[in-house]
Scaffold this active site. Structure first.
Site, PDB file in Angstrom:
ATOM      1  N   LYS A  85       1.568   5.517  26.712  1.00 40.55           N
ATOM      2  CA  LYS A  85       1.252   5.908  28.094  1.00 40.55           C
ATOM      3  C   LYS A  85      -0.249   5.992  28.321  1.00 40.55           C
ATOM      4  O   LYS A  85      -0.696   6.371  29.395  1.00 40.55           O
ATOM      5  CB  LYS A  85       1.866   7.273  28.407  1.00 40.55           C
ATOM      6  N   ARG A 111      -1.621   7.095   9.777  1.00 38.41           N
ATOM      7  CA  ARG A 111      -1.955   5.681   9.531  1.00 38.41           C
ATOM      8  C   ARG A 111      -2.296   5.052  10.885  1.00 38.41           C
ATOM      9  O   ARG A 111      -1.546   5.184  11.833  1.00 38.41           O
ATOM     10  CB  ARG A 111      -0.803   4.923   8.890  1.00 38.41           C
ATOM     11  N   ARG A 157       6.459   2.449   1.841  1.00 35.01           N
ATOM     12  CA  ARG A 157       6.140   3.325   0.726  1.00 35.01           C
ATOM     13  C   ARG A 157       5.363   4.571   1.124  1.00 35.01           C
ATOM     14  O   ARG A 157       5.692   5.683   0.741  1.00 35.01           O
ATOM     15  CB  ARG A 157       5.279   2.605  -0.320  1.00 35.01           C
ATOM     16  N   THR A 158       4.281   4.346   1.882  1.00 40.00           N
ATOM     17  CA  THR A 158       3.385   5.471   2.128  1.00 40.00           C
ATOM     18  C   THR A 158       4.100   6.549   2.935  1.00 40.00           C
ATOM     19  O   THR A 158       4.072   7.731   2.590  1.00 40.00           O
ATOM     20  CB  THR A 158       2.107   4.986   2.849  1.00 40.00           C
ATOM     21  N   HIS A 185      -7.819   3.703   2.054  1.00 37.03           N
ATOM     22  CA  HIS A 185      -6.462   4.194   1.787  1.00 37.03           C
ATOM     23  C   HIS A 185      -6.576   5.108   0.555  1.00 37.03           C
ATOM     24  O   HIS A 185      -6.122   4.755  -0.534  1.00 37.03           O
ATOM     25  CB  HIS A 185      -5.555   2.988   1.525  1.00 37.03           C
TER      26      HIS A 185
HETATM   27  C1  NCD Z   1      -1.034  -1.312   1.473  1.00 36.35           C
HETATM   28  C2  NCD Z   1      -1.652  -0.918   2.799  1.00 36.35           C
HETATM   29  O1  NCD Z   1      -0.948  -0.521   3.734  1.00 36.35           O
HETATM   30  O2  NCD Z   1      -2.874  -0.993   2.873  1.00 36.35           O
HETATM   31  N1  NCD Z   1       0.303  -0.904   1.379  1.00 36.35           N
HETATM   32  C3  NCD Z   1       0.546   0.364   0.899  1.00 36.35           C
HETATM   33  O3  NCD Z   1       0.216   1.358   1.506  1.00 36.35           O
HETATM   34  N2  NCD Z   1       1.114   0.463  -0.312  1.00 36.35           N
HETATM   35  C4  NCD Z   1      -1.241  -2.730   1.107  1.00 36.35           C
HETATM   36  C5  NCD Z   1      -0.810  -3.814   2.056  1.00 36.35           C
HETATM   37  O4  NCD Z   1      -0.293  -3.585   3.142  1.00 36.35           O
HETATM   38  O5  NCD Z   1      -0.978  -4.985   1.661  1.00 36.35           O
END
Ligand code: NCD
Length: 307
Positions: free
Chosen positions: A85, A106, A55-56, A134
């Protein structure tokens, strides 16, 4: 209102900035219906993902594309970027910053986005840093609450599941704390209860919260039930603890039956078994609408940062 530059942690936002994000997100719903815009023409966004995501990453990429911008992407950056590396995160960021106008990061380490922002020289967006935060998820969660419940003040929110390792609930607490008359219920298995840093923050900001263990009881009070996945990847070899936590709180028909008519169930997704798919058809199941809202909120953020 301060101009937005980096998006690193939820508590950096004030109510005016959130209002701006939400009202632009609302406009973005229209923009998407009319096949996008060219406002970010010739701007370039890099998504650098060292942990899995559907999703993100895709909603950021869709957001940039729908605003006319271009996208460079590295998924599985730990394996496929020069990190494999031995390159440091800082060096990677310095280099990528030379190719792009914004970096969406991320990473598996809490604080990684702050380290990146310190050397980038361009805006950095935290798309999840380990068990840290997040913030863009929390913004889309607040946007969803506003759309579903109609207000952000005077609401009772139950945060359920892995509150120790879940970064989405941590960021969400910081944003909820900005509004008046909020009540938060923490409903978590013993091994993954909410950490003290967040509880202390809520106390300092006079937010009413309590720890509860009966989900059915809480479901009668709450406007929002925010369910989360037990974060298996943060347990390492503590498999017994993981098994203890998993399956303790499940949103199923019996929980829905306790909820008020106007209340909703949210979840950042992905879900494993903590929401019974049988409740998906209930109009109060808001988690897929919530995931769609991620597109509009991320479009709004990119426009605020880059246009
Ligand atoms: C979440 C995350 O990555 O923290 N997912 C997301 O970005 N929608 C929640 C999760 O991984 O459980």
């Amino acid at each position: 209102m301060d101009r937005l530059y980096h998006v690193l942690e939820a508590q950096q936002f004030d109510i005016d900035q959130m209002d701006a994000v939400f009202s632009i997100a609302r406009e973005m719903e229209q923009v998407v219906q009319h096949y996008g815009s060219n406002i970010l023409n010739r701007r370039v966004m890099a998504t650098l993902f060292y942990e899995p995501s559907t999703r993100t990453r895709l909603s950021f990429e869709s957001a940039m594309t729908r605003l006319g911008g271009a996208v460079l992407t590295t998924e599985s950056a730990q394996e496929f970027s020069s990190a494999a590396k031995g390159e440091t995160l800082e060096d990677t960021i310095r280099v990528v910053a030379g190719y792009t106008d914004v970096i969406v990061l991320r990473h598996f380490e809490s604080g990684a986005s702050n380290r990146a922002a310190a050397v980038a020289g361009i805006p950095v967006i935290n798309a999840g840093d380990g068990a840290g935060q997040h913030p863009t998820q929390a913004l889309l969660d607040m946007y969803t609450i506003q759309r579903e419940i109609g207000r952000l003040e005077e609401i009772a929110v139950a945060l359920v599941g892995d509150l120790a390792n879940g970064r989405t609930v941590r960021s969400l607490c910081y944003l909820l704390a900005k509004y008046e008359d909020i009540k938060i219920y923490f409903v978590a298995p013993e091994v993954v209860r909410m950490k003290d840093d967040i509880k202390e923050y809520l106390q300092r900001h006079q937010v009413d919260f309590e720890e509860a263990d009966d989900l059915h009881d809480v479901a009668r009070q709450a406007d929002v039930i925010y369910q989360t996945r037990i974060q298996k990847e943060r347990f390492g070899d503590r498999t017994t603890e993981y098994e203890q936590a998993r399956g303790k709180y499940i949103v199923d028909r019996s929980v829905m039956d306790c909820m008020q008519d106007h209340a909703v169930v949210m979840h950042p997704l992905p879900r494993v078994d903590e929401i019974d798919p049988a409740v998906d058809a209930d109009p109060r199941a808001a988690y897929f609408r919530q995931a769609h809202n991620g597109l509009y909120v991320r479009m709004a953020l990119l426009r605020m940062l880059l246009a």
